[in-house]
Design an enzyme around this catalytic site. Structure first.
Site, PDB file in Angstrom:
ATOM      1  N   SER A 495       3.958 -14.874   7.620  1.00 36.83           N
ATOM      2  CA  SER A 495       4.496 -15.739   8.661  1.00 36.83           C
ATOM      3  C   SER A 495       3.382 -16.649   9.179  1.00 36.83           C
ATOM      4  O   SER A 495       2.814 -17.397   8.400  1.00 36.83           O
ATOM      5  CB  SER A 495       5.120 -14.887   9.761  1.00 36.83           C
ATOM      6  OG  SER A 495       6.002 -15.626  10.540  1.00 36.83           O
ATOM      7  N   ASP A 582      15.051 -16.710   3.633  1.00 40.54           N
ATOM      8  CA  ASP A 582      14.322 -16.715   4.901  1.00 40.54           C
ATOM      9  C   ASP A 582      14.881 -17.774   5.855  1.00 40.54           C
ATOM     10  O   ASP A 582      14.822 -18.961   5.572  1.00 40.54           O
ATOM     11  CB  ASP A 582      12.844 -16.999   4.619  1.00 40.54           C
ATOM     12  CG  ASP A 582      11.944 -16.740   5.817  1.00 40.54           C
ATOM     13  OD1 ASP A 582      12.461 -16.718   6.950  1.00 40.54           O
ATOM     14  OD2 ASP A 582      10.738 -16.568   5.615  1.00 40.54           O
ATOM     15  N   HIS A 614      12.670 -13.111   5.758  1.00 41.75           N
ATOM     16  CA  HIS A 614      11.346 -13.300   6.354  1.00 41.75           C
ATOM     17  C   HIS A 614      10.539 -12.015   6.213  1.00 41.75           C
ATOM     18  O   HIS A 614      10.397 -11.231   7.153  1.00 41.75           O
ATOM     19  CB  HIS A 614      11.490 -13.709   7.809  1.00 41.75           C
ATOM     20  CG  HIS A 614      10.246 -14.300   8.388  1.00 41.75           C
ATOM     21  ND1 HIS A 614       9.662 -15.452   7.886  1.00 41.75           N
ATOM     22  CD2 HIS A 614       9.456 -13.911   9.412  1.00 41.75           C
ATOM     23  CE1 HIS A 614       8.583 -15.738   8.594  1.00 41.75           C
ATOM     24  NE2 HIS A 614       8.429 -14.819   9.516  1.00 41.75           N
TER      25      HIS A 614
END
Length: 670
Positions: A495, A582, A614
């Site tokens: 991330s 995602d 994600h």
């Protein structure tokens, strides 16, 4: 309890001879033991104290299990997911059902399910498409229903419904056209809500008879937006607790008299925010709070809990947290984290002060050569203190002092968010990498949460600049401290940590020997264009803290901080992992930078998982990517690795580009 917070964006090679000599006395821990399914996790005790639950494998997939509290050996599975793991569950207030949320392939359209503990009947309480459910409130007094938020009418906003647990009936309580979150009391009456302000702050309002007051109860600006929020009401509805940084740096625990509006400080700590507390299960009055600076600790406020917390601290080896309590508050489930042993969950019976171990999360790691984690306070170049965590390989920490006896290759492991933090405790990635011969350093760079509003605000508009400088300063500290050498440092993260990896290779192209990016954004402009619609309430805060794509200055800043625009500068090997579904960091973020590098003939290896979002929820996918990762790092840093072998076969991994640049990958694909 509802928190008003910005959603987190982002969350076979041969062993070189000299690496063998450094680590051959330490057994290699199989990666499946670290990243495979836990034996049991997520333990909960039912409100009436009659049942225990946890998540455990059923036919290789994590499912919900239940057992009589009097006889845990009689556990049985309640669900039968075949592919995607159920990662946690919670009890209905009446102790009749276990409830959980589940999405499809990582799309984060979470629906709410319940399963009856006696009959096994399963119910989908929210049978809607493209809907993300939120649990708004539960109660210890109202047992037959809960409050939920649904965005099936308008994907940006969650309408509030009362959900009858026996029938599944949904009754609309509040049609939402612009409010960010809601707070209810113990009678499940909506009492508070929040609305985003143009400056990135929030206005908090009381609700009366389902209507929002015209005058705000509180106004919070951007600086306090992540460190100030109402937490919960007492059972009588007369007191509202806050975590509150207004007029101070770190957020304190405050009690507000609802009638007069008067605020009273209950607890504060100059080192770290207080954002979590234990409340009396009947009255809702605060009994203790939790603070985490270098390590987590409970501080008792009530004599009723002081003895219990002192007993647990004395009799438990490692950090502990209270994971679950009965309504009568006579039994607790206590999660224990020894750091150098796998976490475990214990049943604590308060009346007799009796502790009974229920399970060890990963018993296969008992006796494994797990490494200690050492908190560090590292100074950034401008004097800011960066709370960080260092794990050393056994060969570099033979005496257990935490001071490196000799340099080792280093992996800088960067947390996501960025509005989140690293903490002290067992960390599977630290243990895996340390076992492979690497020192591992995780840094709470500016912008991380938990250390006060000034620390968060110091990261405003600093993606790829001062936030990245903090990471570079931490690497320099590690070099000067003898932890590593300048030519043997890799950067890795997911991330925002993936963004930091791309920024590291693009903006400081000779600092790192290689990088591993997991679901990281490469283009901040397109990132902000594709954020999920249900983050509408946080949009202005994103703009104020990252850069505003609606202004010329903001566009220029976002362009300047996007690694994609500097892909031609990348000189060092890069591995990218991405979930195709995602919703936070669209797959195009990874596609773009891979295409840009390929166009310049810059080596990059790209692995996509079509059934993930994600991050990688399915263990077979996580194991597959980590198999590629450890062989990639072994070539880059001269560490050791377990061969990829057949790790890719049960996964859905698709190698989209650059298999030839990752050792053993082409062979593993055959």
């Amino acid at each position: 309890m509802i928190r008003y917070a910005l959603p987190v964006v982002l969350f076979a090679a041969a062993l070189p001879a000299h690496a063998q000599s450094q680590t051959s006395d330490v057994p290699l821990i199989e990666r499946t033991k670290i990243f495979g399914n836990p034996s049991k996790t997520g333990g909960r005790i039912s409100p009436d104290g009659k049942w225990l639950s946890w998540v455990a494998p059923r036919d290789g997939v994590l499912n919900v299990w239940v057992a009589p509290a009097a006889d845990p050996a009689k556990a049985r599975p309640l669900t039968e997911e075949k592919t995607r793991p159920i990662r946690s569950a919670f009890w209905s207030p009446d102790s009749k059902q276990l409830m959980y949320v589940q999405d499809k392939g990582g799309d984060e359209n979470f629906l709410l399910y319940g399963v009856d503990v006696v009959s096994g009947k399963q119910t989908n309480f929210t049978p809607f498409e493209k809907t993300r459910v939120r649990v708004v409130a539960t109660s210890t007094r109202i047992k037959d229903r809960i409050l939920v938020g649904l965005n099936n009418r308008d994907p940006r906003w969650h309408d509030v419904y009362s959900l009858e647990l026996a029938t599944g009936k949904l009754t609309l309580l509040f049609k939402n056209d612009g409010y960010a979150g809601f707070l209810a009391d113990e009678m499940l009456t909506l009492r508070g809500t929040a609305k985003s302000r143009p400056d990135g702050g929030s206005s908090y309002y009381l609700l009366k008879d389902g209507k929002v007051d015209e005058k705000p109860l509180a106004e919070v600006g951007l600086d306090d937006s992540q460190t100030t929020a109402p937490l919960t009401f007492t059972a009588d509805g007369k007191t509202l607790y806050w975590t509150d940084s207004r007029g101070r740096n770190t957020s304190a625990l405050l009690a507000q008299d609802v009638a007069s509006g008067k605020m009273t400080v209950v607890a504060q700590d100059e080192r770290a925010d207080i954002a979590d507390a234990l409340y009396d299960t009947q009255t809702g009055v605060v009994q203790a709070y939790n603070v985490s600076y270098l390590k987590q600790e409970y501080v008792a406020l009530s004599p009723a809990l002081k003895g219990d917390l002192e007993f647990l601290k004395k009799n438990i080896k490692g950090q502990f947290s209270i994971a679950s309590r009965t309504d009568a508050d006579d039994k607790w489930l206590v999660a224990v984290d020894p750091v150098t042993a796998p976490p475990a969950t214990w049943l604590y019976e308060r009346k007799t002060r009796r502790l009974t171990q229920l399970y060890v999360t990963r018993p296969e790691l008992e006796g494994a050569p797990l490494a200690q984690m050492y908190p560090q306070e590292i100074k950034a170049r401008d004097g800011l203190t960066l709370v960080s965590y260092l794990t050393l390989p056994k060969a570099a920490d033979a005496d257990g002092s935490g001071k490196a006896s000799k340099p080792a290759p280093l992996v800088l492991l960067v947390h996501g968010g960025p509005w989140a933090r690293d903490g002290y405790g067992y960390n599977g990635y630290h243990q895996w990498l340390a076992n492979r011969g690497y020192a591992v350093l995780s840094v709470n760079y500016r912008g991380s949460t938990g250390f006060g509003k000034n620390f968060i605000s110091a990261g405003d508009l600093q993606w790829g600049r001062k936030m990245h400088d903090d990471l570079i300063d931490a690497v320099q500290w590690a070099i000067k401290s003898g932890v590593t050498t300048a030519d043997k440092v890799a950067i890795m993260g997911g991330s925002y940590g993936g963004y930091a990896t791309l920024a590291g290779l693009a903006f400081t192209p000779t600092t790192f020997a290689c990088g591993v990016d997991i679901v990281g954004p490469s283009n901040l402009f397109t990132l902000l264009q594709t954020i999920p619609p249900y983050w509408e309430a946080g949009k202005q805060q994103f703009y104020k803290r990252m850069g505003d794509p609606t202004t010329d200055d903001g566009k220029a800043l976002l362009k300047e901080r996007s690694p994609l625009n500097f892909a031609a500068n990348i000189q060092r090997p890069l591995l990218i992992g991405q979930g195709a579904n995602d919703p936070r960091v669209n797959v195009a973020e990874s596609d773009q930078i891979v295409a840009a590098m390929a166009a310049k003939n810059i080596p990059v290896t790209y692995v996509v998982f079509p059934d993930e979002g994600h991050g990688f929820a399915r263990p077979v996918n996580n194991i597959a990517f980590n198999a590629v990762t450890e062989n990639f790092l072994a070539k880059c840093l001269d560490g050791r690795s377990e061969p990829i072998g057949k790790a890719l076969k049960p996964s859905t991994a698709q190698v989209k580009h650059g298999a030839e640049f990752a050792p053993g990958l082409k062979e593993a694909m055959e």
